[in-house]
Design a protein around this motif. Structure first.
Motif, mmCIF file in Angstrom:
data_model
loop_
_atom_site.group_PDB
_atom_site.id
_atom_site.type_symbol
_atom_site.label_atom_id
_atom_site.label_comp_id
_atom_site.label_asym_id
_atom_site.label_seq_id
_atom_site.Cartn_x
_atom_site.Cartn_y
_atom_site.Cartn_z
ATOM 1 N N ASP A 175 0.824 -1.210 0.000
ATOM 2 C CA ASP A 175 0.000 0.000 0.000
ATOM 3 C C ASP A 175 0.860 1.263 0.000
ATOM 4 O OD1 ASP A 175 -2.375 -1.426 -0.005
ATOM 5 O OD2 ASP A 175 -2.468 -1.511 2.188
ATOM 6 N N GLN A 176 1.834 1.299 0.897
ATOM 7 C CA GLN A 176 2.753 2.435 0.989
ATOM 8 C C GLN A 176 4.147 1.909 1.308
ATOM 9 O OE1 GLN A 176 0.984 4.936 4.118
ATOM 10 N NE2 GLN A 176 0.460 6.438 2.555
ATOM 11 N N TRP A 177 5.134 2.641 0.828
ATOM 12 C CA TRP A 177 6.493 2.326 1.218
ATOM 13 C C TRP A 177 7.274 3.603 1.454
ATOM 14 C CZ3 TRP A 177 8.084 -0.846 -3.749
ATOM 15 C CH2 TRP A 177 8.013 -0.036 -4.883
ATOM 16 N N SER A 178 8.500 3.450 1.937
ATOM 17 C CA SER A 178 9.357 4.587 2.264
ATOM 18 C C SER A 178 10.418 4.742 1.193
ATOM 19 C CB SER A 178 10.023 4.371 3.634
ATOM 20 O OG SER A 178 9.053 4.121 4.633
ATOM 21 N N LEU A 179 11.020 5.931 1.130
ATOM 22 C CA LEU A 179 12.086 6.204 0.176
ATOM 23 C C LEU A 179 13.326 6.700 0.908
ATOM 24 C CD1 LEU A 179 10.192 8.298 -2.566
ATOM 25 C CD2 LEU A 179 10.402 5.802 -2.419
ATOM 26 N N LEU A 180 14.490 6.287 0.418
ATOM 27 C CA LEU A 180 15.765 6.869 0.813
ATOM 28 C C LEU A 180 16.489 7.240 -0.463
ATOM 29 C CD1 LEU A 180 18.153 7.655 2.576
ATOM 30 C CD2 LEU A 180 18.802 5.233 2.709
ATOM 31 N N GLY A 181 16.541 8.526 -0.768
ATOM 32 C CA GLY A 181 17.136 8.984 -2.023
ATOM 33 C C GLY A 181 18.470 9.656 -1.793
ATOM 34 N N GLN A 182 19.515 9.108 -2.412
ATOM 35 C CA GLN A 182 20.858 9.680 -2.326
ATOM 36 C C GLN A 182 21.127 10.509 -3.578
ATOM 37 O OE1 GLN A 182 23.503 10.347 -0.679
ATOM 38 N NE2 GLN A 182 25.107 10.522 -2.214
ATOM 39 N N SER A 183 21.482 11.782 -3.392
ATOM 40 C CA SER A 183 21.869 12.656 -4.503
ATOM 41 C C SER A 183 20.745 12.740 -5.545
ATOM 42 C CB SER A 183 23.179 12.140 -5.113
ATOM 43 O OG SER A 183 23.686 13.043 -6.067
ATOM 44 N N TYR A 184 21.005 12.302 -6.776
ATOM 45 C CA TYR A 184 19.955 12.306 -7.795
ATOM 46 C C TYR A 184 18.758 11.452 -7.359
ATOM 47 C CZ TYR A 184 17.619 11.306 -12.247
ATOM 48 O OH TYR A 184 16.683 11.145 -13.244
ATOM 49 N N GLY A 185 19.010 10.475 -6.524
ATOM 50 C CA GLY A 185 17.903 9.710 -5.961
ATOM 51 C C GLY A 185 16.990 10.582 -5.118
ATOM 52 N N GLY A 186 17.560 11.621 -4.488
ATOM 53 C CA GLY A 186 16.734 12.594 -3.775
ATOM 54 C C GLY A 186 15.885 13.406 -4.742
#
Length: 489
Positions: free
Chosen positions: A184-195
């Motif tokens: 249903d939902q998940w979390s994100l961890l974005g590094q650099s361009y991933g942010g």
């Protein structure tokens, strides 16, 4: 009890394309206390053109702590196994144009996340790793030139094709995969361009997200490439001053090397050209922990070889060649300025080789002058026209690169109203001396987009450079989780 998802299961229709997709498990292995399961999805090339039925492969790796009660159930190659109470976080890789490494040990940020009860989804962004990788040979295979087709016509088709590999398409890939995994939902961890990509995700699908963590990756929303490079040239100049203050003898060593490269044609082991500009580009390493010292080692060895033999050895040429990854990650070079072009910004027309244009305006030391006695500065995360002559693989993308820099029709990346109003908690590690994502621009985005409404909380530090989450994941991620838990302001 395990939540199981069978291989070759039809996936939900994509947002703009009714054709179903399928998935298959292509690998499963255990390394001590973690397990990795790699899943290949067949997804649309284009999410915006319903008439385009082309498909590409997108591969994810799900990393979990080994649980004997889960991971010995059934045929592991026909079932995606997740805990009943799934807590997935997507690590979104930096770049653009880099794949995710598969964890081979329970260490670094993998351990930090697993210890907090997450299962981690590592996605090879389209065009990278196992996800229909883009390089010269594969590009010609995927998009062959038609018999009798003109170069201009072929370049136009290449441009239409490659524009499907931007952040908005990457987000659509995530959404299809999320639904396929029945999350249903998940979390994100974005590094650099991933942010940057994480902010696009929030803009498009905030209801799919529990929380967003960003490390060195708040995008310069509503700013243009010229704004970005004016700032990052200034940061790179600061790093050069620090470098020469720390290693004053390198001022002459660098000049010796550049004088040699200016007077001689030097071919790298893979056939690339080591020009003056290409050598200056090793300054990209200034942005990471230990980068200054690494460059000093290269400079010392290169200058030593010149004094001992009158030419550089294979060893140092290989080391210099390996300092950059543009040949093996061509999207990184092609999209370096395209990532700042947002169709929601009416001023985003075309980048027109921003880094090249601003080089002289930024600081004369960035340009080599054989008659000068001043220190010659290394450059940073900038792409220049000369790279498409110097790099073996990039030569084959030269016409496409020029087309990208002239393009004025860009997909939409950020919705500032959604970002302002979202209830998705967003926390960011912001590095004061970040060479790639400028601190001052990040602060302006917080003021102009979020208008200090508290939707973007920052852990601001001068202790780390751009790779802080790799240098000390416990401290960086621990600080972000503390922000999420409202333990610090």
């Amino acid at each position: 009890m395990a939540q199981t998802i069978t291989s070759e299961r039809p996936l939900p229709p994509t947002p703009d394309n009714d054709a179903a997709c399928s998935c298959e498990i292509i690998d499963f292995f255990r390394v001590k206390d973690i397990v990795n399961q790699r899943i290949r999805f067949q997804l649309p090339l284009s999410y915006s053109d319903p008439s385009n039925d082309a498909r590409i492969s997108v591969v994810v790796n799900i990393t979990q702590k080994y649980d004997e009660s889960l991971h010995k159930v059934g045929d592991i190659y026909s079932t995606v196994i997740l805990p009943e109470s799934t807590k997935l976080i997507c690590y979104i890789q930096g770049g653009p144009g880099f794949p995710c490494g598969v964890p081979l040990s329970n260490s670094a940020y993998t351990k930090t996340l697993l210890d907090r009860g997450y299962q981690i989804l590592y996605l090879d962004q389209r065009g990278t790793g196992l996800s229909t990788p883009i390089e010269a040979a594969t590009f010609e295979h995927l998009l062959p030139k038609k018999q009798g087709e003109t170069s201009d016509s072929y370049t136009k088709r290449q441009l239409e094709f490659i524009l499907n590999f931007r952040a908005d398409s990457i987000v659509e890939d995530y959404e299809v995969i999320r639904k396929a995994l029945d999350v249903d939902q998940w979390s994100l961890l974005g590094q650099s361009y991933g942010g940057f990509t994480s902010f696009t995700y929030v803009s498009k699908y905030p209801s799919s997200l529990k929380e967003v963590l960003v490390t060195g990756g708040v995008p310069p929303i509503n700013f243009l490439p010229d704004d970005v490079y004016k700032a990052t040239y200034a940061r790179t100049a600061e790093r050069n001053v620090h470098y020469y203050n720390k290693y004053p003898e390198d001022k002459q060593r660098v000049r010796n090397i550049l004088n040699y490269l200016d007077a001689n044609k030097v071919t790298l082991p893979n056939g690339g050209n080591l020009s003056v500009e290409r050598f200056q580009q090793i300054g990209l390493s200034f942005g990471a922990q230990g980068g200054t010292d690494n460059i000093h080692q290269l400079v010392t060895k290169f200058d030593y070889d010149l004094k001992l033999f009158g030419f550089p050895t294979l060893q140092i040429l290989t080391a210099v060649q390996n300092e950059s990854s543009f040949d093996s990650n061509v999207i990184y070079a092609l999209f370096q300025e395209a990532i700042y072009m947002d169709g929601n910004n009416p001023s985003a027309k075309h980048s027109d080789w921003s880094a090249d244009r601003l080089r002289l305006q930024a600081e004369p030391n960035f340009t080599y002058n054989k008659d000068s006695k001043d220190a010659v500065f290394f450059t940073g995360e900038m792409v220049y026209k000369s790279m498409f002559d110097d790099f073996v693989e990039l030569k084959k993308f030269k016409e496409l690169a020029y087309a990208l820099h002239s393009n004025n029709n860009w997909s939409k990346l950020y919705d500032t109203q959604v970002l302002y109003e979202t209830k998705v908690p967003i926390v960011s590690a912001t590095y004061v001396y970040d060479q790639y994502v400028d601190f001052d621009l990040t602060r302006q985005v917080k003021q102009q987009v979020f208008r200090n409404n508290g939707n973007l909380k920052q852990f601001i530090t001068s202790e780390f450079f751009h790779n802080g989450v790799r240098a000390d994941p416990e401290k960086v991620l621990g600080s972000l989780f503390a922000l999420l838990d409202c333990e610090i302001d």
